[in-house]
Design an enzyme around this catalytic site. Structure first.
Site, PDB file in Angstrom:
ATOM      1  N   ASP A   1       0.838  -1.184   0.000  1.00  0.00           N
ATOM      2  CA  ASP A   1       0.000   0.000   0.000  1.00  0.00           C
ATOM      3  C   ASP A   1       0.883   1.246   0.000  1.00  0.00           C
ATOM      4  O   ASP A   1       1.777   1.378   0.832  1.00  0.00           O
ATOM      5  CB  ASP A   1      -0.887  -0.036   1.248  1.00  0.00           C
ATOM      6  CG  ASP A   1      -1.802   1.162   1.381  1.00  0.00           C
ATOM      7  OD1 ASP A   1      -1.788   2.027   0.482  1.00  0.00           O
ATOM      8  OD2 ASP A   1      -2.536   1.217   2.374  1.00  0.00           O
TER       9      ASP A   1
ATOM     10  N   GLU B   1     -10.585   9.272  13.644  1.00  0.00           N
ATOM     11  CA  GLU B   1     -10.738   8.325  12.531  1.00  0.00           C
ATOM     12  C   GLU B   1     -10.566   6.890  13.018  1.00  0.00           C
ATOM     13  O   GLU B   1      -9.550   6.548  13.625  1.00  0.00           O
ATOM     14  CB  GLU B   1      -9.733   8.619  11.427  1.00  0.00           C
ATOM     15  CG  GLU B   1      -9.875   7.692  10.226  1.00  0.00           C
ATOM     16  CD  GLU B   1      -8.803   7.895   9.181  1.00  0.00           C
ATOM     17  OE1 GLU B   1      -8.370   6.901   8.578  1.00  0.00           O
ATOM     18  OE2 GLU B   1      -8.379   9.054   8.982  1.00  0.00           O
TER      19      GLU B   1
ATOM     20  N   ASP C   1     -14.102   7.733   5.011  1.00  0.00           N
ATOM     21  CA  ASP C   1     -13.574   7.489   6.354  1.00  0.00           C
ATOM     22  C   ASP C   1     -14.712   7.466   7.369  1.00  0.00           C
ATOM     23  O   ASP C   1     -15.638   8.286   7.294  1.00  0.00           O
ATOM     24  CB  ASP C   1     -12.601   8.594   6.773  1.00  0.00           C
ATOM     25  CG  ASP C   1     -11.287   8.554   6.008  1.00  0.00           C
ATOM     26  OD1 ASP C   1     -11.009   7.513   5.370  1.00  0.00           O
ATOM     27  OD2 ASP C   1     -10.555   9.554   6.043  1.00  0.00           O
TER      28      ASP C   1
ATOM     29  N   GLN D   1      -4.223  -3.237  12.494  1.00  0.00           N
ATOM     30  CA  GLN D   1      -5.560  -3.080  11.936  1.00  0.00           C
ATOM     31  C   GLN D   1      -6.221  -4.444  11.745  1.00  0.00           C
ATOM     32  O   GLN D   1      -5.539  -5.463  11.614  1.00  0.00           O
ATOM     33  CB  GLN D   1      -5.508  -2.408  10.553  1.00  0.00           C
ATOM     34  CG  GLN D   1      -5.055  -0.989  10.535  1.00  0.00           C
ATOM     35  CD  GLN D   1      -5.075  -0.389   9.143  1.00  0.00           C
ATOM     36  OE1 GLN D   1      -4.914   0.810   8.988  1.00  0.00           O
ATOM     37  NE2 GLN D   1      -5.257  -1.194   8.117  1.00  0.00           N
TER      38      GLN D   1
ATOM     39  N   ARG E   1       5.228   2.219  10.092  1.00  0.00           N
ATOM     40  CA  ARG E   1       5.175   3.447   9.299  1.00  0.00           C
ATOM     41  C   ARG E   1       6.117   4.470   9.941  1.00  0.00           C
ATOM     42  O   ARG E   1       5.689   5.310  10.731  1.00  0.00           O
ATOM     43  CB  ARG E   1       3.746   3.980   9.218  1.00  0.00           C
ATOM     44  CG  ARG E   1       2.786   3.011   8.539  1.00  0.00           C
ATOM     45  CD  ARG E   1       1.366   3.562   8.480  1.00  0.00           C
ATOM     46  NE  ARG E   1       0.441   2.600   7.894  1.00  0.00           N
ATOM     47  CZ  ARG E   1      -0.883   2.773   7.827  1.00  0.00           C
ATOM     48  NH1 ARG E   1      -1.425   3.877   8.324  1.00  0.00           N
ATOM     49  NH2 ARG E   1      -1.647   1.864   7.281  1.00  0.00           N
TER      50      ARG E   1
ATOM     51  N   SER F   1     -10.563   3.731   7.338  1.00  0.00           N
ATOM     52  CA  SER F   1     -10.534   4.196   5.949  1.00  0.00           C
ATOM     53  C   SER F   1     -10.938   3.008   5.090  1.00  0.00           C
ATOM     54  O   SER F   1     -10.413   1.904   5.260  1.00  0.00           O
ATOM     55  CB  SER F   1      -9.128   4.675   5.579  1.00  0.00           C
ATOM     56  OG  SER F   1      -9.053   4.982   4.208  1.00  0.00           O
TER      57      SER F   1
END
Length: 345
Positions: free
Chosen positions: A57, A259, A246, A126, A111, A262
């Protein structure tokens, strides 16, 4: 966002031990609820993929993956996943999954370019999910139906959590509110995207913002999305662009929008070519994933990611994601949180 220290913050669960018990309860309950709502099979996912395949991704197309050579395969480079947005479509094709059914998995990513604050960590966990759909399902009504099912899974988890931990009083509204990013721009033309989110989510408490990644009427985008997974360029039934978005919830502890997910209907052949062209990335059509999609070898799908630590943080009324997961934090953040009674590790 800078580090936010809530006034008079306290751990409503009373101890770190109770927090750990509650984290497990949330994760166990939610994945059962999610798989039931969307007819998903749990699968095992990779932590690394080979570089140069187009599988990883790209997020906003600027973040650097953690990359390293593998001695046993000629020092070919592998990279730690950012998410599994494209890998899941390959997996659905491999499994021969039929429309109406799908998969979910525990996705663990690194990340390193994240700006660390209350809700961002270099470690990302996630529930990544993906579901095969029919071509006639590529519409706004189907997207909203799926969002409602996910929101129902969140509400059921919150209500069941209240039974085990009565101090976690349910606060989610009955329904989630839908609005397009273009409508949001027209409502608050002088505000930034984040400020618009705060205004609409403060009002409705649970909101799905449609159309993330496509150009708005003022030439801006609400937030960036890669060109090769979510469909943000197809015109929908409301006359705006985008079949993605979102899920945002109002976080009473942080006093801001928050959030959780997504997600969206994924690109078909036409949408991917259109979006790659807009981003100046048509060179990607030579990569393995993109060739398979353009060659009709991958199913049409809808999918997304739902933050595990994020959802636990929201449902357990935590001020910092480090109260849920173990990661690396700047020394000044550790000191500031410690002084405020926020236990991050």
């Amino acid at each position: 966002m800078p580090l936010f220290i809530p006034k008079d913050y306290k751990n409503v669960l009373g101890s770190v031990e109770n927090t750990e018990k509650a984290i497990k309860a949330v994760k166990d309950m939610f994945q059962i609820n999610l798989s039931a709502q969307l007819a998903l099979l749990r699968v095992t996912a990779p932590m690394v993929v080979l570089s140069g395949t187009g599988i990883n991704d790209d997020l906003n197309s600027v973040e650097r993956p953690v990359r390293f050579p593998i001695k046993s395969i000629g020092d070919n480079n592998a990279e730690v996943v950012h998410s599994l947005a494209k890998w899941k479509r390959l997996k659905l094709a491999e499994l021969g999954t039929k429309p109406g059914r799908g998969i979910y998995t525990d996705m663990n990513a690194l990340r390193p370019d994240e700006d660390l604050d209350n809700i961002h960590s270099i470690y990302v966990d996630q529930w990544d999910w993906e579901k095969v759909i029919k071509r006639e399902d590529r519409n706004l009504a189907f997207l909203k139906k799926t969002v409602n099912r996910i929101y129902e899974a969140i509400k059921v988890t919150e209500n069941r959590l209240y039974v085990e931990f009565p101090q976690i009083v349910p606060q989610l509204p009955d329904d989630i509110f839908f609005i397009h990013s273009e409508q949001l721009l027209r409502m608050y033309p002088k505000l930034s995207p984040k400020e618009r989110e705060n205004e609409i989510v403060r009002k409705h408490k649970a909101v799905f913002i449609i159309g993330i990644g496509g150009r708005l009427s003022d030439g801006s985008i609400h937030d960036s999305r890669a060109a090769d997974y979510d469909d943000w360029s197809t015109e929908n039934e409301e006359g705006y662009y985008g079949l993605n978005g979102d899920i945002l919830l109002w976080n009473n502890v942080l006093e801001s929008s928050f959030e959780i997910s997504s997600m969206g209907i994924r690109v078909d052949e036409d949408a991917m070519l259109r979006q790659l062209d807009e981003r100046g990335q048509l060179w990607k059509t030579g990569l393995m994933f993109h060739k398979k999609l353009l060659g009709g070898e991958l199913p049409l799908s809808i999918g997304g990611g739902i933050g595990q630590s994020r959802l636990c943080m929201f449902l357990l009324r935590k001020a910092h994601i480090g109260e849920i997961q173990s990661s690396i934090w700047p020394a000044d953040m550790l000191d500031a949180c410690g002084a405020a009674g926020i236990c991050i590790v």
